[in-house]
Design a protein around this motif. Structure first.
Motif, PDB file in Angstrom:
ATOM      1  N   GLY A 274      21.794  11.339 -43.668  1.00 23.05           N
ATOM      2  CA  GLY A 274      21.317  10.199 -44.343  1.00 23.05           C
ATOM      3  C   GLY A 274      19.900  10.665 -45.091  1.00 23.05           C
ATOM      4  N   GLY A 275      19.281   9.965 -45.796  1.00 24.42           N
ATOM      5  CA  GLY A 275      18.351   9.991 -46.586  1.00 24.42           C
ATOM      6  C   GLY A 275      17.186  11.171 -46.042  1.00 24.42           C
ATOM      7  N   GLY A 276      16.761  10.854 -44.864  1.00 26.82           N
ATOM      8  CA  GLY A 276      15.781  11.783 -44.040  1.00 26.82           C
ATOM      9  C   GLY A 276      16.378  12.984 -43.634  1.00 26.82           C
ATOM     10  N   GLY A 277      17.823  13.168 -43.787  1.00 24.39           N
ATOM     11  CA  GLY A 277      18.403  14.319 -43.162  1.00 24.39           C
ATOM     12  C   GLY A 277      18.094  15.606 -43.515  1.00 24.39           C
ATOM     13  N   GLY A 278      18.796  16.441 -43.078  1.00 20.24           N
ATOM     14  CA  GLY A 278      18.849  17.953 -43.464  1.00 20.24           C
ATOM     15  C   GLY A 278      19.150  18.787 -42.335  1.00 20.24           C
ATOM     16  N   TYR A 279      18.715  19.996 -42.474  1.00 20.53           N
ATOM     17  CA  TYR A 279      18.747  20.946 -41.450  1.00 20.53           C
ATOM     18  C   TYR A 279      17.341  21.407 -40.742  1.00 20.53           C
ATOM     19  N   ARG A 280      17.333  21.937 -39.421  1.00 20.81           N
ATOM     20  CA  ARG A 280      16.123  22.426 -39.057  1.00 20.81           C
ATOM     21  C   ARG A 280      16.550  23.337 -37.833  1.00 20.81           C
ATOM     22  N   LEU A 281      15.593  24.239 -37.142  1.00 24.77           N
ATOM     23  CA  LEU A 281      15.896  24.943 -36.143  1.00 24.77           C
ATOM     24  C   LEU A 281      16.041  24.170 -34.799  1.00 24.77           C
ATOM     25  N   VAL A 282      16.979  24.668 -33.970  1.00 26.25           N
ATOM     26  CA  VAL A 282      16.969  23.865 -32.628  1.00 26.25           C
ATOM     27  C   VAL A 282      15.819  24.251 -31.616  1.00 26.25           C
ATOM     28  N   ARG A 283      15.600  25.574 -31.845  1.00 30.94           N
ATOM     29  CA  ARG A 283      14.647  26.197 -30.973  1.00 30.94           C
ATOM     30  C   ARG A 283      13.463  26.670 -31.702  1.00 30.94           C
ATOM     31  N   GLY A 284      12.238  27.092 -31.086  1.00 29.17           N
ATOM     32  CA  GLY A 284      11.051  27.670 -32.048  1.00 29.17           C
ATOM     33  C   GLY A 284      11.576  29.014 -32.633  1.00 29.17           C
ATOM     34  N   ALA A 285      10.681  29.505 -33.443  1.00 24.21           N
ATOM     35  CA  ALA A 285      10.913  30.424 -34.169  1.00 24.21           C
ATOM     36  C   ALA A 285      10.895  32.039 -33.438  1.00 24.21           C
ATOM     37  N   THR A 286      10.167  31.703 -32.249  1.00 28.68           N
ATOM     38  CA  THR A 286       9.711  33.080 -31.402  1.00 28.68           C
ATOM     39  C   THR A 286      10.841  33.083 -30.627  1.00 28.68           C
ATOM     40  N   ALA A 287      11.938  32.037 -30.240  1.00 24.95           N
ATOM     41  CA  ALA A 287      12.876  32.149 -29.711  1.00 24.95           C
ATOM     42  C   ALA A 287      14.495  32.740 -30.368  1.00 24.95           C
ATOM     43  N   ILE A 288      14.277  32.919 -31.778  1.00 19.78           N
ATOM     44  CA  ILE A 288      15.338  33.199 -32.185  1.00 19.78           C
ATOM     45  C   ILE A 288      15.257  34.684 -32.977  1.00 19.78           C
TER      46      ILE A 288
END
Length: 152
Positions: free
Chosen positions: A60-74
């Motif tokens: 959708g219009g406000g869609g996209g991608y983002r991390l599932v977990r915090g950056a400290t956990a990846i």
């Protein structure tokens, strides 16, 4: 060891998400433009990262991608495995699955030691470390040596 373009692009893409952590989802087109990654290639990479549980997507219009977990956990290793599979392989096999005979027997522990050291570094660096330019000291020390930048 060779880092594939796919792995390099994947790490760069998730690093963009880590820098924007907490913000709204980011469109693939934006990441592709900022990191100079071919958009269609990035979409395939993001699909692998989504299947591996590293990113999620919203339509959708406000869609996209983002991390599932915090950056400290990846870790960087997590990202590379998601798009390329095992970190170190010999002829496409994990070193622990190989057998060497005769004069080649000393190769097996060498390949396993190589794998262990590469894993130690890549599993020891998180997206947060990269996003905040705070690499672990042992990694900084390895990269700071003049021999690290020279080809024999």
């Amino acid at each position: 060891m060779r880092i594939s373009a796919r792995a390099d692009y994947a790490v760069r893409a998730v690093l963009e998400f880590a820098v924007r952590q907490g913000d709204a989802p980011v469109k693939a087109e934006k990441i592709a433009a900022v990191q100079d990654i071919p958009h269609t290639f990035l979409e395939g990479i993001l699909g692998d990262l989504r299947r591996a549980g590293i990113v999620d997507s919203r339509r959708g219009g406000g869609g996209g991608y983002r991390l599932v977990r915090g950056a400290t956990a990846i870790t960087v290793a997590d990202v590379i495995r998601a798009v390329d599979g095992p970190i170190v392989s010999v002829r496409g096999e994990r070193p622990t699955g190989l057998s060497c005979t005769g004069s080649a027997q000393p190769l097996l522990p060498l390949w396993i030691a190589l794998r262990a050291n590469v894993r130690k570094i890549l599993e020891g660096v998180t997206l947060s470390d990269l996003a905040t330019d705070a690499l672990p000291e042992p990694v900084r020390q390895l990269a700071a040596g003049p021999e690290a930048w020279e080809n024999p």
